[in-house]
Structure formats: structure tokens, C-alpha cells
Design a protein around this motif. Sequence first.
Motif, PDB file in Angstrom:
ATOM      1  N   GLU A 175      36.187  40.560  44.918  1.00  0.00           N
ATOM      2  CA  GLU A 175      35.991  40.083  43.554  1.00  0.00           C
ATOM      3  C   GLU A 175      36.595  38.690  43.450  1.00  0.00           C
ATOM      4  O   GLU A 175      37.796  38.525  43.630  1.00  0.00           O
ATOM      5  CB  GLU A 175      36.669  41.013  42.549  1.00  0.00           C
ATOM      6  N   ASP A 176      35.771  37.700  43.163  1.00  0.00           N
ATOM      7  CA  ASP A 176      36.230  36.316  43.026  1.00  0.00           C
ATOM      8  C   ASP A 176      37.041  35.849  44.231  1.00  0.00           C
ATOM      9  O   ASP A 176      38.065  35.190  44.087  1.00  0.00           O
ATOM     10  CB  ASP A 176      37.037  36.140  41.738  1.00  0.00           C
ATOM     11  N   GLY A 177      36.611  36.226  45.426  1.00  0.00           N
ATOM     12  CA  GLY A 177      37.276  35.789  46.647  1.00  0.00           C
ATOM     13  C   GLY A 177      38.466  36.631  47.057  1.00  0.00           C
ATOM     14  O   GLY A 177      39.011  36.434  48.137  1.00  0.00           O
ATOM     15  N   ASP A 178      38.892  37.561  46.211  1.00  0.00           N
ATOM     16  CA  ASP A 178      40.001  38.457  46.534  1.00  0.00           C
ATOM     17  C   ASP A 178      39.463  39.856  46.805  1.00  0.00           C
ATOM     18  O   ASP A 178      38.399  40.224  46.322  1.00  0.00           O
ATOM     19  CB  ASP A 178      41.005  38.522  45.380  1.00  0.00           C
ATOM     20  N   SER A 217      40.103  43.762  46.122  1.00  0.00           N
ATOM     21  CA  SER A 217      40.820  44.701  45.258  1.00  0.00           C
ATOM     22  C   SER A 217      40.517  46.119  45.712  1.00  0.00           C
ATOM     23  O   SER A 217      39.365  46.477  45.935  1.00  0.00           O
ATOM     24  CB  SER A 217      40.370  44.543  43.804  1.00  0.00           C
ATOM     25  N   SER A 266      26.565  38.952  53.575  1.00  0.00           N
ATOM     26  CA  SER A 266      27.697  38.642  52.686  1.00  0.00           C
ATOM     27  C   SER A 266      28.773  39.707  52.804  1.00  0.00           C
ATOM     28  O   SER A 266      28.475  40.905  52.859  1.00  0.00           O
ATOM     29  CB  SER A 266      27.237  38.598  51.221  1.00  0.00           C
ATOM     30  N   TRP A 308      30.540  46.026  44.265  1.00  0.00           N
ATOM     31  CA  TRP A 308      30.652  44.573  44.278  1.00  0.00           C
ATOM     32  C   TRP A 308      29.776  43.962  43.192  1.00  0.00           C
ATOM     33  O   TRP A 308      30.200  43.111  42.437  1.00  0.00           O
ATOM     34  CB  TRP A 308      30.232  44.080  45.659  1.00  0.00           C
ATOM     35  N   GLU A 368      31.050  44.274  39.640  1.00  0.00           N
ATOM     36  CA  GLU A 368      32.357  43.652  39.460  1.00  0.00           C
ATOM     37  C   GLU A 368      33.415  44.655  39.033  1.00  0.00           C
ATOM     38  O   GLU A 368      34.289  44.397  38.222  1.00  0.00           O
ATOM     39  CB  GLU A 368      32.266  42.512  38.443  1.00  0.00           C
TER      40      GLU A 368
END
Length: 82
Positions: free
Chosen positions: A14-17, A19, A42, A73, A76
Motif C-alpha cells: 500500500e503506497d510503497g509500504d 502492511s 507488479s 491490493w 487498498e
Amino acid sequence: GLPAIVWAGIGLVEDGDVSLGPMSGTPDDARRTRTEVVFDGSVVGEIWVDGEIDGSTLEDVARRIAPQVLIGWDTEGDVWEP
């Protein structure tokens, strides 16, 4: 026999991190192995396993769960209902 796994979790990107999402078992960070989950080129998540598992088996599991990880993913992290 089956690998000696004490905990497993799926991390969602999520947003490059990454979780932590679904997990099961009792964590043992000292025995953790991580493998990327890739869908259509991806990175959509990671599978984390604490215990004994060979790399090729973990990569196979990551390949097999990629479509399901993609659902988390794409939403989100929001709850998805079919």
C-alpha cells in the motif's frame, strides 16, 4: 512430510509500504522468510513464513496466491465482498 511452519502472514503493498494482512499461528520473527507476491509483473504483496520451508516451495505458494493478494491490493485494504 509437511514443513515445520509456526506462523504465516500475507503483507499487502500500500503506497510503497507493506502492511500485514491475513495471518495465522504464533509469530517467531527470528525464523522469518519473506517472498514477494507478483501479479502481472507488479509486486502486490509478500508472504511471510516463520519456520522451516524451502525457497522453491514458498515461491510456488506466492505464485498460487497472487490473484487473491491482488484483490486486497486493489481494494487498498478495504473489506471486499463478492
